[in-house]
Design a protein around this motif. Structure first.
Motif, PDB file in Angstrom:
ATOM      1  N   MET B 306      58.048  27.524  -3.018  1.00 14.55           N
ATOM      2  CA  MET B 306      59.404  27.975  -2.646  1.00 14.55           C
ATOM      3  C   MET B 306      60.367  26.808  -2.780  1.00 14.55           C
ATOM      4  SD  MET B 306      58.466  30.109   0.729  1.00 14.55           S
ATOM      5  CE  MET B 306      57.297  31.422   0.720  1.00 14.55           C
ATOM      6  N   THR B 307      60.169  25.831  -1.883  1.00 15.05           N
ATOM      7  CA  THR B 307      60.925  24.578  -2.052  1.00 15.05           C
ATOM      8  C   THR B 307      59.982  23.442  -1.720  1.00 15.05           C
ATOM      9  OG1 THR B 307      61.595  24.599   0.243  1.00 15.05           O
ATOM     10  CG2 THR B 307      63.148  25.555  -1.335  1.00 15.05           C
ATOM     11  N   LYS B 308      60.221  22.299  -2.314  1.00 10.67           N
ATOM     12  CA  LYS B 308      59.379  21.134  -2.069  1.00 10.67           C
ATOM     13  C   LYS B 308      59.412  20.746  -0.591  1.00 10.67           C
ATOM     14  CE  LYS B 308      57.242  18.267  -5.085  1.00 10.67           C
ATOM     15  NZ  LYS B 308      56.665  18.800  -6.283  1.00 10.67           N
ATOM     16  N   VAL B 309      60.577  20.859   0.034  1.00  9.28           N
ATOM     17  CA  VAL B 309      60.757  20.453   1.441  1.00  9.28           C
ATOM     18  C   VAL B 309      59.897  21.311   2.360  1.00  9.28           C
ATOM     19  CG1 VAL B 309      62.411  20.141   3.302  1.00  9.28           C
ATOM     20  CG2 VAL B 309      63.106  19.719   0.931  1.00  9.28           C
ATOM     21  N   ALA B 310      59.888  22.611   2.089  1.00 16.24           N
ATOM     22  CA  ALA B 310      59.099  23.513   2.931  1.00 16.24           C
ATOM     23  C   ALA B 310      57.630  23.149   2.841  1.00 16.24           C
ATOM     24  CB  ALA B 310      59.322  24.954   2.495  1.00 16.24           C
ATOM     25  N   GLY B 311      57.181  22.834   1.643  1.00 15.33           N
ATOM     26  CA  GLY B 311      55.790  22.456   1.433  1.00 15.33           C
ATOM     27  C   GLY B 311      55.430  21.222   2.218  1.00 15.33           C
ATOM     28  N   ILE B 312      56.267  20.201   2.144  1.00 17.73           N
ATOM     29  CA  ILE B 312      56.009  18.947   2.868  1.00 17.73           C
ATOM     30  C   ILE B 312      56.054  19.196   4.363  1.00 17.73           C
ATOM     31  CG2 ILE B 312      56.930  16.644   3.366  1.00 17.73           C
ATOM     32  CD1 ILE B 312      57.873  16.651   0.368  1.00 17.73           C
ATOM     33  N   ALA B 313      57.011  19.987   4.806  1.00 14.91           N
ATOM     34  CA  ALA B 313      57.179  20.234   6.228  1.00 14.91           C
ATOM     35  C   ALA B 313      55.991  21.010   6.781  1.00 14.91           C
ATOM     36  CB  ALA B 313      58.471  21.013   6.482  1.00 14.91           C
ATOM     37  N   PHE B 314      55.459  21.895   5.956  1.00 16.54           N
ATOM     38  CA  PHE B 314      54.376  22.736   6.456  1.00 16.54           C
ATOM     39  C   PHE B 314      53.015  22.027   6.434  1.00 16.54           C
ATOM     40  CE2 PHE B 314      51.472  26.370   6.582  1.00 16.54           C
ATOM     41  CZ  PHE B 314      52.007  27.020   7.680  1.00 16.54           C
ATOM     42  N   THR B 315      52.935  20.934   5.664  1.00 17.17           N
ATOM     43  CA  THR B 315      51.643  20.253   5.502  1.00 17.17           C
ATOM     44  C   THR B 315      50.940  19.901   6.820  1.00 17.17           C
ATOM     45  OG1 THR B 315      52.401  19.428   3.398  1.00 17.17           O
ATOM     46  CG2 THR B 315      50.518  18.318   4.364  1.00 17.17           C
ATOM     47  N   PRO B 316      51.644  19.238   7.772  1.00 16.48           N
ATOM     48  CA  PRO B 316      50.927  18.871   9.007  1.00 16.48           C
ATOM     49  C   PRO B 316      50.382  20.093   9.742  1.00 16.48           C
ATOM     50  CG  PRO B 316      53.061  17.794   8.910  1.00 16.48           C
ATOM     51  CD  PRO B 316      53.039  18.790   7.800  1.00 16.48           C
ATOM     52  N   VAL B 317      51.165  21.166   9.792  1.00 16.19           N
ATOM     53  CA  VAL B 317      50.723  22.384  10.481  1.00 16.19           C
ATOM     54  C   VAL B 317      49.465  22.914   9.812  1.00 16.19           C
ATOM     55  CG1 VAL B 317      51.413  24.693  11.181  1.00 16.19           C
ATOM     56  CG2 VAL B 317      53.138  22.895  10.979  1.00 16.19           C
ATOM     57  N   SER B 318      49.536  22.998   8.516  1.00 16.57           N
ATOM     58  CA  SER B 318      48.424  23.522   7.732  1.00 16.57           C
ATOM     59  C   SER B 318      47.169  22.679   7.931  1.00 16.57           C
ATOM     60  CB  SER B 318      48.834  23.524   6.265  1.00 16.57           C
ATOM     61  OG  SER B 318      48.013  24.377   5.556  1.00 16.57           O
ATOM     62  N   ILE B 319      47.357  21.363   7.875  1.00 19.39           N
ATOM     63  CA  ILE B 319      46.206  20.459   8.027  1.00 19.39           C
ATOM     64  C   ILE B 319      45.611  20.601   9.415  1.00 19.39           C
ATOM     65  CG2 ILE B 319      45.526  18.027   8.155  1.00 19.39           C
ATOM     66  CD1 ILE B 319      45.924  19.133   5.324  1.00 19.39           C
ATOM     67  N   ALA B 320      46.472  20.703  10.428  1.00 15.95           N
ATOM     68  CA  ALA B 320      45.988  20.838  11.795  1.00 15.95           C
ATOM     69  C   ALA B 320      45.115  22.079  11.924  1.00 15.95           C
ATOM     70  CB  ALA B 320      47.157  20.907  12.768  1.00 15.95           C
ATOM     71  N   PHE B 321      45.583  23.185  11.380  1.00 17.30           N
ATOM     72  CA  PHE B 321      44.800  24.424  11.449  1.00 17.30           C
ATOM     73  C   PHE B 321      43.504  24.290  10.655  1.00 17.30           C
ATOM     74  CE2 PHE B 321      48.749  26.587  12.820  1.00 17.30           C
ATOM     75  CZ  PHE B 321      48.209  27.294  13.890  1.00 17.30           C
ATOM     76  N   ALA B 322      43.613  23.695   9.474  1.00 20.90           N
ATOM     77  CA  ALA B 322      42.420  23.547   8.633  1.00 20.90           C
ATOM     78  C   ALA B 322      41.373  22.695   9.334  1.00 20.90           C
ATOM     79  CB  ALA B 322      42.796  22.929   7.296  1.00 20.90           C
ATOM     80  N   VAL B 323      41.803  21.615   9.996  1.00 22.94           N
ATOM     81  CA  VAL B 323      40.864  20.741  10.710  1.00 22.94           C
ATOM     82  C   VAL B 323      40.231  21.498  11.872  1.00 22.94           C
ATOM     83  CG1 VAL B 323      40.715  18.707  12.199  1.00 22.94           C
ATOM     84  CG2 VAL B 323      41.939  18.571  10.028  1.00 22.94           C
ATOM     85  N   PHE B 324      41.044  22.286  12.543  1.00 23.47           N
ATOM     86  CA  PHE B 324      40.547  23.081  13.660  1.00 23.47           C
ATOM     87  C   PHE B 324      39.431  24.028  13.188  1.00 23.47           C
ATOM     88  CE2 PHE B 324      41.062  27.120  16.061  1.00 23.47           C
ATOM     89  CZ  PHE B 324      40.552  26.677  17.268  1.00 23.47           C
TER      90      PHE B 324
END
Lengths: 164, 363
Positions: B306-324
């Motif tokens: 969608m946008t590069k910014v959204a991707g970067i912003a969402f990364t920590p959330v995504s990683i946190a869930f993935a690690v969980f």
């Protein structure tokens, strides 16, 4: 090679792998490991059982010791009592014997004294007799005039007599 | 403070790693002019078996892309053409035909000279694929660990002295399988089935754990793998049955005759549904875990499209869930191994058990 259709090659390899692994592990891992674990468990169970047994034996030994000790104590008391009795008896016997001996000695002494006394009296009697005879002889030999003279003479004689 | 700094650093590293990866993920998309991220295809790609270990791809503008892969041996047998053995690199990632075979997607098909599929030639693919190689590696590791431990026990360590090292890690698991899986279900016959149950448990566990390594194959989430284990379970169960068990199936006791005929197909089906449930359970659990982790990672690329910014912003959330989910997956690796083994033990006990025990406790 879709997600839900099993792939023949992988199926065969997995089958072979599982069977080979089962046989290898059974021979080289499970048998020795399970045997060791079992040995250890039976070893621990046996140790516990033997410890329990030793404990029971110790308790029994202790009881026996206590009984033995009590018996020994009793015997000591008995021995002491017997010793005391024996002592008393010996002392009493000795006393009795001493008394008897003393009485015997006293009696003998009395008899001896009596004898001595009798002997002394006899001797005194004899001497008195002899003296009387001697005095009478002397009186008879001296012709005495007066009664007074006679008596003074006798007195003189008696004074001469010294009872030994 | 130090912890916070470490956290932000790790997030940065992860993000960088994933941004790099996104390139390769999109490169996998292939020839399509419009490079659009397709999460479904990507995920299935990661879960599925392959003829090579693929690490990453570097794109070249216009020219050939560079694929960093570890080629694996391909073993094919076809009744018409005989046996052929070659390395998967000969296919050049599906771009070339080798010995009359072509790689399409993840499948090898026989082709004619002109490159079209030859339907007349049947191919049996016994290749040492990613899954097979990883499974062998895992089993070699497992075998070395267990024989090493067995050697220690033989030398008296753990018997006359305290167990050490790996012994302490594996011994409780062995004791767990013996005392909480085999013995409560199989009672006196536990000893006989114990090597099988232990092998089954460790076989599933080691492959589950190896499957969780980043970039590794999804071995236990493959239906062929779980099918082998399920079929072996079925065979073991059937070999353990006695007359009592079959009596229950063909002539269900304690019900009217009409119901007996009704029960027969139900009971007979039950014999096969039990191992089938085992097959599906393990496959679905392990695949689902991988899909969830991949989904969370894919979210980053979907957002960044969608946008590069959204991707970067969402990364920590995504990683946190993935690690969980990853941590839960480690737990699931043990739980699924336990469930498979325990249910197998339960089914065996049903096959050998005369149910006098349950019906009459005074017996």
């Amino acid at each position: 090679m879709s997600l839900l259709t099993p792939h023949l090659g992988f199926f065969v390899w997995t089958l072979i792998a599982f069977i080979v692994l089962l046989l290898l592990l059974k021979k080289f891992a499970w048998t020795p490991i399970l045997k060791s674990l079992k040995d250890r468990e039976t070893g621990i169970a046996e140790s516990l059982a033997s410890a329990e047994k030793v404990k029971a034996e110790m308790a029994q030994l202790k009881n026996e010791n206590e009984a033995l000790l009590a018996k020994a104590r009793e015997e000591r008391a008995q021995l002491l009592k017997e010793a005391r009795d024996t002592k008393d008896r010996i002392i009493n016997e000795a006393k009795e014997q001493a008394k008897v001996e003393a009485n015997k000695i006293i009696t003998e002494a009395q008899a001896a004294i009596q004898n001595q006394k009798m002997a002394a009296i006899t001797e005194v009697k004899n001497q008195v007799g002899a003296l009387v005879i001697e005095v009478a002889e002397k009186v008879l030999r001296r012709e005495l005039a007066g009664k007074g003279e006679q008596e003074s003479f006798i007195k003189q004689l008696t004074n001469e007599v010294k009872l030994n | 403070m130090a912890f916070k700094r470490f956290k932000s650093l790790s997030v940065a590293v992860f993000s960088l790693f994933l941004v790099l990866f996104s390139g390769s993920a999109m490169a996998n998309e292939g020839e399509g002019a419009e490079k659009k991220f397709d999460p479904g295809k990507e995920m299935l790609d990661h879960i599925a078996d392959a003829h090579e270990f693929h690490f990453f791809t570097i794109e070249h503008e216009g020219g050939h892309d560079f694929h960093a892969t570890l080629p694996l041996p391909v073993i094919l047998y076809s009744p018409q053409r005989g046996l052929s053995v070659f390395m998967s690199s000969a296919f050049h990632h599906g771009e070339e035909i080798h010995e009359g075979y072509k790689l399409v997607g993840h499948d090898i098909i026989a082709v004619k000279e002109d490159g079209t599929a030859d339907e007349t030639v049947k191919v049996f693919d016994f290749s040492l694929t990613k899954n097979v190689v990883q499974m062998f590696l895992a089993l070699i590791v497992l075998y070395l660990i267990l024989t090493n431990i067995a050697k220690k026990y033989k030398s008296g360590q753990g018997l006359t002295s305290a167990p050490k090292g790996l012994q302490n890690a594996v011994e409780p698991v062995i004791l767990f399988v013996r005392d909480d899986v085999a013995k409560p279900n199989l009672h006196g016959k536990a000893e006989k089935y114990l090597p099988y149950l232990l092998t089954l448990f460790f076989f599933i566990l080691i492959n589950n754990l190896f499957g969780l390594l980043p970039g590794s194959a999804n071995v236990t989430g493959n239906i062929a793998f779980t099918m082998v284990l399920g079929i072996i379970s079925l065979i073991v169960i059937l070999f353990s049955t006695n007359a009592h068990f079959w009596g229950h199936i063909f002539w269900y006791p304690g019900v009217p005759v009409g119901v007996k005929f009704l029960m027969l197909p139900v009971e007979l089906m039950g014999v096969f549904t039990k191992p089938f449930a085992l097959i599906i359970r393990l496959f679905a659990n392990m695949t689902a875990g991988h899909i969830i982790i991949l989904s969370f990672v894919s979210l980053i690329f979907i957002f960044s499209e969608m946008t590069k910014v959204a991707g970067i912003a969402f990364t920590p959330v995504s990683i946190a869930f993935a690690v969980f989910i990853y941590v839960i997956e480690v737990l699931v690796a043990f739980i699924q191994a336990y469930i498979f083994t325990n249910l197998t033990a339960v089914f065996i006990s049903q096959a050998i058990g005369d149910h006098h025990f349950e019906e009459d406790p005074h017996h």
